[in-house]
Structures are given as C-alpha cells and as structure tokens.
Scaffold this motif. Structure first.
Motif, PDB file in Angstrom:
ATOM      1  N   LYS A   1      -6.475  -5.086  -9.672  1.00 37.14           N
ATOM      2  CA  LYS A   1      -5.616  -4.243 -10.517  1.00 37.14           C
ATOM      3  C   LYS A   1      -5.694  -2.787 -10.083  1.00 37.14           C
ATOM      4  CE  LYS A   1      -5.012  -7.013 -14.626  1.00 37.14           C
ATOM      5  NZ  LYS A   1      -5.552  -7.425 -15.921  1.00 37.14           N
TER       6      LYS A   1
ATOM      7  N   SER B   1      -3.589  -2.098  -7.189  1.00 34.89           N
ATOM      8  CA  SER B   1      -2.188  -2.531  -7.382  1.00 34.89           C
ATOM      9  C   SER B   1      -1.879  -3.815  -6.610  1.00 34.89           C
ATOM     10  CB  SER B   1      -1.202  -1.445  -6.949  1.00 34.89           C
ATOM     11  OG  SER B   1      -1.580  -0.210  -7.449  1.00 34.89           O
TER      12      SER B   1
ATOM     13  N   ASP C   1      -2.372   7.745  -2.506  1.00 36.33           N
ATOM     14  CA  ASP C   1      -2.945   6.662  -3.314  1.00 36.33           C
ATOM     15  C   ASP C   1      -4.372   6.362  -2.881  1.00 36.33           C
ATOM     16  OD1 ASP C   1      -0.751   6.372  -4.820  1.00 36.33           O
ATOM     17  OD2 ASP C   1      -0.157   4.384  -4.064  1.00 36.33           O
TER      18      ASP C   1
END
Lengths: 309, 253
Positions: free
Chosen positions: A120, A123, A172
């Motif tokens: 999670k 992603s 990210d």
C-alpha cells in the motif's frame, strides 16, 4: 549515534588485477540517509555488493550492527535490504507472491499484514495480483523496493533508485525514503543525480576510482566548500569591465548588463561592501543584486576533477 | 538451517511448475502414450516377450527413467540458470541462506516435479499395458534417488552454463544418448557381446536395470551394482556441489 555499518580497510581486487575498492573506511550511523556519489565505475555498486554478500572482499572487515558479514552472515544479512540498480524480477510471478517470497527467503514467517502495508505504501496494492511483466518500468522499480522491505530491514541500500525514472516518480521515491527514515531505517543510496543527494541526504560520501575522497554532513559540506556568486545587475550595459573594478576579478554577464562576483562564504571578509562602493564610485547604477549558492554538483565536479588531476 | 528460506525457494519454484500445470502434465502423458502406441502396439506386437514380460510392459520402467532423468536435469538446470540469466540471483546471494539451503530448495523442487511426472507416466502406463510392481518400496527408492541425483546434476549444469546453448548441450549430447543406449527399450543381453561390455560403462544401464528389477524382478546387472551406481553418482554430484559451495564458482565474484 552508534554505527549501524562499519567498514574497515576494505579492499576488492579482481583476478585481472583491477582494484575496484582501495582501503575503504566508512561508518554509517543509525537512522541516517547517506548518499554515495561518484562517477561511473567509481566502485559504488561494488561497495554495496560487497556489504550485501554478492561480491566477496579481498581483505578488510565489514560489520552490520556488530555482526561480521562473513562470520555472522545470517544475523548481518537479516538486517539488510537491497534494491539493485538493474530491474531484475521473475516476470511471470504475481507481485504479491514475489514480495512474499523475499520475506520467506530472509527467514521471516509469512505475515500478510506487513506485506499489505508495504504494497500500500508503494502504491502497489491494486497491482498485487498482476504478473510482474505487466507492470511499467516505474512500477517494477517499486516492486524491487517492496521486495527489499519485505523482511523489515534496518539498513536499506538503494543502488541508483531513480536512474531512468520520470520526475514524478523520483519525487515519490524521495517521499518513500523520507517515510522509511521516520521509521528509523538507515538508508544508503548511490546516485548520479546530485540533486537527489542534495534533497534527501544527511551525509554525503564521494567515491572515485575505488577510493572515498570525502565524507561530510551535507549542510556542512555545502557551507564549507560552497562558493557564492553575486550578480550585480546594471541599468545600462558595458562593453568591458571598468578599470576601477579590475582588481575585483569580475566577470561580465550576458549582454554586458551585469557583473558577476564569486566569493567564499567562509572568509571573514567577502569583499562585497568594497565592491558595491567601487561600483557606485565608478558611476554605475544598480538595477538589482542577486546571490546564488553553488550546488553540490559543482562541489562534486570540483572534487572529482581534483582527484583526476 | 533456515527452513523458512528453504520452504520459500521450494514453493516459489513449485509455483512455476503449477503455473504451467497443463503443459507439465500433458506433454509427458502424450509422449508416453505415443511410445506405447509405436513401441508397445505397432512394433511391440511383433517382438517376443523378454524373459516372460510383454514388450509393452518391459519398456515401462525405461520410459519412466528416460523422462524422469531428463525432467530432473532440465528443471534443476533451468531453475538456477534462470535467476542468473534475468539477474534475480542477487537476492539469493544477499539473503541469510547458505549454499546448502539454496541447493535443497532448488534441487528439492526440481526432483519433486520430476517425481510427479514419473508417477503420472506410471499411472498412464496402467491404461496401456498389463503389469505389476514386484518390489514397490525399491521402486519408490530408485525413483526418488534418481530424481534427486539427476536434479543435483542439473543444478550443477545450471551453475556452469553461461548461455542457453550450453544449458541444452550436455542433456542433448551426453544424457539423451546415454539414456537411449542404457537399455530403456531393450535388454542388454540382446546386444552382441562387445556392445554388452561397452554398455557396462554406461551408468544409466545400472539405473534402468535396477528400476526394472523393482517391477519384474528382472535385471541386466546385479541389484547391488545398481544401488552402488546410483549412490556413486549421487556422491559425485554432492562432492561437486560442495566444491561449488566452497569456492563460489560461477556464482560469487
């Protein structure tokens, strides 16, 4: 802070005589983000591979949280996670299975909650049942990170984590690294992108030709070696630097509309006051004054050039 | 021993097998059926019984051995070569596992797959020929030992191979001829004396003979010689694997 990684007198020579690492001494503190900078072929990947057990050292010692990587390899390796530079994944396996495999391989019992949390955070949860080959390059890189984190390591190696990824994914990645640091994971990353080290590292090491040239806290390094640039923008434009200003070692900016002055922030006198007074005395009218700090990249290039010289 | 890691490697390898389950089972069943149709039905009907066993039944142990040996080698060699080829071997080398655990995981999975296929062929055989198994425990022992030792051999091949051609080379040039000339389809006693003597240098003869003995009580060589041969082959493979473990040959730089 105790050293989570302690490398002493590490040397790696190949059978053809090539010395990839020369007497490396390096201590990494717990919880820090350490960026290892160096040009291609400097020995960054060899250093990581040696710590992780992929390459055997010729001499020297390496310990992880006090565990010698040879004598006590199980305890040492359990603490280490490695994200390799090249994307290497079993193409036909499902994402979740390949991550589960990594956890098992490192001797940890299956724990679905941990795997779910990792997927999670990266992603990847929605892609968990996809075969690895169906993913984009960026997603595959995330899978590599997920695999490296599956056994909850305390020391994570990221070998060129953002090589060839787009800007968004790079940001990210930086967020992921920051997240891991908050969890107390020590991170060592190698990179070509100086801005990466500048953005996320606590300390920086520069390696070239198998030797560590420098290890310094990033902020101090930039302060110590940082040159600042002062750009004096003028109302009119000049053909050449006026004689009265010659002793300031100025450069003429684009279109002759500015004067550029480089100074060392560490010196007691920067010479700025004198310069500005002389500029006024020379009858020039100021439009604006801009200062710029030299980047880590400039520092790095200078260091590696000095080493090559 | 890191049993969790061994289990992880084993299950990961088995998953590859189960992903292609249909292929894994259909292919050996089909080829065995073809052997029975051609050798058992068409040609075999014109061949006399060999030592009281119909030709169709006679070739069953040899057929199983033929497939089990080639499957063990190809599964194990591919199993360890593939991570080397695609680069995922980094994970094995950086994991808290020793070489023995890696070997148990990979060889165990390759041997299991070959054993599965061997059993499938055995079951298929019952549909084609009337046969019985005289020494079931010995049969299982031979089958398991063959699977394990040839999987070890395949593992060594996979470590050695530098490309896909080399991966195919040894099975194609050495193993297949040895297996075909090892008495899969005939009894060594049917050969001219000179070829009988030459055959004694073929290790596969001992394995097929021993395996056939476990079915029909018939053997070309004494059963003890067969057991010694498989133990010898297993010993050599273990010694080579141990040497690879000690030196890191073709694995660690």
């Amino acid at each position: 802070m105790p050293a989570v990684l302690n490398i002493q007198n590490l040397r790696k020579a190949y059978s053809d005589g090539f010395e990839a690492l020369k007497n490396i001494d390096l201590q990494i503190e717990e919880g820090e983000i350490f960026a290892l900078l160096g040009p291609n072929g400097a020995g960054k990947t060899t250093l990581i591979s040696t710590v992780c057990g992929i390459t055997t050292p010729s001499s020297g010692s390496i310990s992880v949280s006090g565990h010698d990587i040879a004598a006590d390899f199980r305890a040492a390796r359990r603490l280490i996670g490695l994200v390799p530079q090249e994307i290497a994944l079993e193409p036909f396996e499902k994402v979740i299975n390949t991550v589960r495999f990594s956890r098992g391989l490192f001797g940890k019992p299956r724990k679905d909650a941990v795997i779910e949390d990792i997927l999670k955070r990266l992603s990847l949860w929605d892609k968990r049942d996809n075969q690895v080959r169906e993913l984009s390059g960026g997603m595959k890189r995330r899978v590599l990170i997920a695999k490296a984190l599956a056994h909850e390591p305390r020391l994570l190696f990221l070998d060129e984590p953002t090589a060839g990824v787009d800007v968004e994914l790079r940001k990210d990645m930086w967020d992921i690294v920051a997240d891991l640091k908050r969890d107390g994971v020590t991170i060592i990353l190698t990179t070509h992108y100086i801005e990466e080290a500048e953005a996320i590292a606590d300390r920086v090491g520069v390696i070239a030709k198998g030797e560590i040239l420098l290890v310094e806290e990033k902020d101090r390094l930039m302060q110590q070696m940082g040159k600042k640039e002062l750009e004096v923008q003028l109302s009119g434009s000049l053909d050449s630097i006026p004689g009265a200003l010659a002793h300031h070692n100025l450069q003429l900016g684009a279109d002759g509309a500015s004067l550029i002055y480089v100074y060392d922030t560490n010196q007691e006198r920067t010479g700025i006051t004198k310069l500005l007074n002389d500029v006024a005395a020379a009858g020039l009218t100021l439009r604006d004054v801009v200062t710029r700090q030299s980047s880590l990249e400039d520092i790095f290039v200078t260091l590696v050039r000095e080493d090559a010289a | 021993m890191n049993w969790t890691a061994i289990r992880a490697i084993y299950m990961f390898e088995m998953a590859r097998f189960f992903r292609t389950l249909a292929q894994s089972f259909v292919s050996p069943v089909l080829s065995t059926s073809l052997y029975f149709v051609v050798f058992g039905g068409a040609i075999g009907s014109r061949i006399d019984e060999i030592d009281g066993v119909s030709y169709g039944a006679f070739i069953v142990p040899g057929l199983i051995m033929l497939t089990v040996m080639t499957q063990s080698i190809s599964n194990a060699s591919f199993g360890i070569y593939f991570p080397k080829f695609i680069g995922t071997i980094y994970e094995l080398l950086s994991a808290p596992v020793n070489f023995l655990e890696i070997v148990i995981g990979y060889v165990g999975a390759a041997a299991t797959k070959a054993l599965f296929i061997g059993v499938i062929i055995l079951i298929t055989s019952f549909f084609f020929v009337d046969m019985s198994i005289a020494h079931p425990l010995a049969m299982i022992l031979f089958l398991v030992l063959t699977c394990v030792s040839f999987a070890l051999f395949g593992f060594i091949l996979g470590i050695w191979a530098g490309n896909f051609e080399q991966l195919q080379l040894v099975p194609l040039l050495i193993v297949t001829p040895l297996v075909f000339l090892g008495g899969s389809f005939y009894s060594i006693s049917m050969l001219p004396p000179i070829w009988q003597s030459i055959s004694m240098f073929n290790p596969v003869v001992y394995l097929i003979s021993g395996f056939r003995w476990s079915f029909y009580g018939l053997a070309d060589v004494p059963i003890v010689a067969s057991l010694l041969a498989i133990a010898f082959f297993l010993g050599i493979c273990l010694a080579v694997v141990w040497w690879i473990f000690k030196t890191g040959w073709r694995i660690r730089q």
